[in-house]
Design a protein around this motif. Structure first.
Motif, PDB file in Angstrom:
ATOM      1  N   ASP A  11       0.801  -1.221   0.000  1.00 55.30           N
ATOM      2  CA  ASP A  11       0.000   0.000   0.000  1.00 55.30           C
ATOM      3  C   ASP A  11       0.835   1.274   0.000  1.00 55.30           C
ATOM      4  O   ASP A  11       0.296   2.366  -0.037  1.00 55.30           O
ATOM      5  CB  ASP A  11      -0.937   0.029   1.223  1.00 55.30           C
ATOM      6  N   ILE A  12       2.150   1.135   0.049  1.00 56.86           N
ATOM      7  CA  ILE A  12       3.011   2.317   0.042  1.00 56.86           C
ATOM      8  C   ILE A  12       3.278   2.696  -1.416  1.00 56.86           C
ATOM      9  O   ILE A  12       3.692   1.878  -2.216  1.00 56.86           O
ATOM     10  CB  ILE A  12       4.340   2.038   0.768  1.00 56.86           C
ATOM     11  N   SER A  13       3.014   3.924  -1.751  1.00 52.25           N
ATOM     12  CA  SER A  13       3.186   4.367  -3.134  1.00 52.25           C
ATOM     13  C   SER A  13       4.654   4.348  -3.521  1.00 52.25           C
ATOM     14  O   SER A  13       5.540   4.431  -2.669  1.00 52.25           O
ATOM     15  CB  SER A  13       2.634   5.782  -3.308  1.00 52.25           C
ATOM     16  N   PRO A  14       4.963   4.262  -4.839  1.00 47.97           N
ATOM     17  CA  PRO A  14       6.358   4.285  -5.284  1.00 47.97           C
ATOM     18  C   PRO A  14       7.085   5.558  -4.857  1.00 47.97           C
ATOM     19  O   PRO A  14       8.269   5.526  -4.565  1.00 47.97           O
ATOM     20  CB  PRO A  14       6.253   4.212  -6.804  1.00 47.97           C
ATOM     21  N   ILE A  15       6.377   6.679  -4.785  1.00 48.71           N
ATOM     22  CA  ILE A  15       7.007   7.931  -4.356  1.00 48.71           C
ATOM     23  C   ILE A  15       7.432   7.827  -2.899  1.00 48.71           C
ATOM     24  O   ILE A  15       8.547   8.175  -2.540  1.00 48.71           O
ATOM     25  CB  ILE A  15       6.055   9.125  -4.569  1.00 48.71           C
ATOM     26  N   THR A  16       6.553   7.314  -2.060  1.00 48.40           N
ATOM     27  CA  THR A  16       6.878   7.147  -0.643  1.00 48.40           C
ATOM     28  C   THR A  16       8.044   6.172  -0.483  1.00 48.40           C
ATOM     29  O   THR A  16       8.953   6.410   0.301  1.00 48.40           O
ATOM     30  CB  THR A  16       5.659   6.642   0.147  1.00 48.40           C
ATOM     31  N   ALA A  17       8.026   5.098  -1.246  1.00 52.89           N
ATOM     32  CA  ALA A  17       9.111   4.114  -1.166  1.00 52.89           C
ATOM     33  C   ALA A  17      10.435   4.756  -1.565  1.00 52.89           C
ATOM     34  O   ALA A  17      11.465   4.495  -0.952  1.00 52.89           O
ATOM     35  CB  ALA A  17       8.797   2.923  -2.059  1.00 52.89           C
ATOM     36  N   ALA A  18      10.415   5.611  -2.584  1.00 57.50           N
ATOM     37  CA  ALA A  18      11.640   6.287  -3.015  1.00 57.50           C
ATOM     38  C   ALA A  18      12.164   7.221  -1.925  1.00 57.50           C
ATOM     39  O   ALA A  18      13.367   7.360  -1.736  1.00 57.50           O
ATOM     40  CB  ALA A  18      11.397   7.058  -4.301  1.00 57.50           C
ATOM     41  N   LEU A  19      11.254   7.861  -1.197  1.00 66.07           N
ATOM     42  CA  LEU A  19      11.666   8.761  -0.118  1.00 66.07           C
ATOM     43  C   LEU A  19      12.288   8.007   1.041  1.00 66.07           C
ATOM     44  O   LEU A  19      13.085   8.545   1.793  1.00 66.07           O
ATOM     45  CB  LEU A  19      10.472   9.579   0.382  1.00 66.07           C
ATOM     46  N   LYS A  20      11.913   6.748   1.204  1.00 70.81           N
ATOM     47  CA  LYS A  20      12.423   5.950   2.308  1.00 70.81           C
ATOM     48  C   LYS A  20      13.700   5.205   1.942  1.00 70.81           C
ATOM     49  O   LYS A  20      14.217   4.445   2.730  1.00 70.81           O
ATOM     50  CB  LYS A  20      11.360   4.958   2.766  1.00 70.81           C
ATOM     51  N   LYS A  21      14.222   5.417   0.731  1.00 65.78           N
ATOM     52  CA  LYS A  21      15.438   4.736   0.297  1.00 65.78           C
ATOM     53  C   LYS A  21      16.602   5.130   1.195  1.00 65.78           C
ATOM     54  O   LYS A  21      16.804   6.290   1.498  1.00 65.78           O
ATOM     55  CB  LYS A  21      15.766   5.116  -1.147  1.00 65.78           C
ATOM     56  N   GLU A  22      17.352   4.131   1.633  1.00 63.24           N
ATOM     57  CA  GLU A  22      18.493   4.377   2.507  1.00 63.24           C
ATOM     58  C   GLU A  22      19.661   4.913   1.695  1.00 63.24           C
ATOM     59  O   GLU A  22      20.065   4.326   0.694  1.00 63.24           O
ATOM     60  CB  GLU A  22      18.909   3.081   3.202  1.00 63.24           C
ATOM     61  N   ASN A  23      20.206   6.026   2.117  1.00 65.14           N
ATOM     62  CA  ASN A  23      21.411   6.557   1.486  1.00 65.14           C
ATOM     63  C   ASN A  23      22.613   5.815   2.048  1.00 65.14           C
ATOM     64  O   ASN A  23      22.759   5.696   3.259  1.00 65.14           O
ATOM     65  CB  ASN A  23      21.550   8.058   1.752  1.00 65.14           C
ATOM     66  N   LYS A  24      23.441   5.317   1.169  1.00 68.15           N
ATOM     67  CA  LYS A  24      24.623   4.552   1.584  1.00 68.15           C
ATOM     68  C   LYS A  24      25.743   5.508   1.990  1.00 68.15           C
ATOM     69  O   LYS A  24      26.059   6.443   1.287  1.00 68.15           O
ATOM     70  CB  LYS A  24      25.106   3.662   0.448  1.00 68.15           C
ATOM     71  N   ASN A  25      26.345   5.242   3.145  1.00 64.37           N
ATOM     72  CA  ASN A  25      27.460   6.075   3.597  1.00 64.37           C
ATOM     73  C   ASN A  25      28.784   5.341   3.372  1.00 64.37           C
ATOM     74  O   ASN A  25      28.819   4.299   2.727  1.00 64.37           O
ATOM     75  CB  ASN A  25      27.275   6.480   5.069  1.00 64.37           C
ATOM     76  N   ALA A  26      29.861   5.893   3.885  1.00 67.86           N
ATOM     77  CA  ALA A  26      31.199   5.348   3.646  1.00 67.86           C
ATOM     78  C   ALA A  26      31.333   3.903   4.139  1.00 67.86           C
ATOM     79  O   ALA A  26      32.131   3.132   3.596  1.00 67.86           O
ATOM     80  CB  ALA A  26      32.238   6.231   4.311  1.00 67.86           C
ATOM     81  N   TYR A  27      30.558   3.511   5.124  1.00 66.39           N
ATOM     82  CA  TYR A  27      30.618   2.134   5.642  1.00 66.39           C
ATOM     83  C   TYR A  27      30.469   1.130   4.499  1.00 66.39           C
ATOM     84  O   TYR A  27      31.209   0.150   4.412  1.00 66.39           O
ATOM     85  CB  TYR A  27      29.523   1.916   6.685  1.00 66.39           C
ATOM     86  N   TYR A  28      29.509   1.374   3.632  1.00 65.88           N
ATOM     87  CA  TYR A  28      29.233   0.431   2.552  1.00 65.88           C
ATOM     88  C   TYR A  28      30.357   0.401   1.521  1.00 65.88           C
ATOM     89  O   TYR A  28      30.551  -0.590   0.841  1.00 65.88           O
ATOM     90  CB  TYR A  28      27.904   0.777   1.875  1.00 65.88           C
ATOM     91  N   LYS A  29      31.101   1.490   1.406  1.00 67.90           N
ATOM     92  CA  LYS A  29      32.223   1.540   0.475  1.00 67.90           C
ATOM     93  C   LYS A  29      33.414   0.738   1.006  1.00 67.90           C
ATOM     94  O   LYS A  29      34.115   0.080   0.242  1.00 67.90           O
ATOM     95  CB  LYS A  29      32.633   3.006   0.255  1.00 67.90           C
ATOM     96  N   PHE A  30      33.624   0.771   2.311  1.00 67.89           N
ATOM     97  CA  PHE A  30      34.823   0.183   2.894  1.00 67.89           C
ATOM     98  C   PHE A  30      34.635  -1.198   3.518  1.00 67.89           C
ATOM     99  O   PHE A  30      35.612  -1.882   3.794  1.00 67.89           O
ATOM    100  CB  PHE A  30      35.397   1.120   3.959  1.00 67.89           C
TER     101      PHE A  30
END
Length: 61
Positions: A11-30
């Motif tokens: 029931d969550i719209s694609p726009i809402t899902a996009a807003l909840k996307k986790e931004n990856k920080n340096a942890y994921y790079k290293f």
């Protein structure tokens, strides 16, 4: 006390899902970089046979 109404994931719209996307920080790079992991172990006085355990505890209160 305010009760929160949770919606099913479908029931969550694609726009809402996009807003909840986790931004990856340096942890994921290293985290997969062997050299970085070895340096972290050395900082704690451990050799290359040590283990890094990731995770978090639940937040309370």
């Amino acid at each position: 006390m305010v009760k929160t109404k949770w919606l099913p994931l479908k029931d969550i719209s694609p726009i809402t899902a996009a807003l909840k996307k986790e931004n990856k920080n340096a942890y994921y790079k290293f985290r997969d970089n062997e050299e970085v992991c070895i340096n972290i172990l050395k900082e704690f006085g451990l050799d290359e046979s040590g283990h890094i355990i990731n995770g978090h505890g639940s937040r309370c209160c």
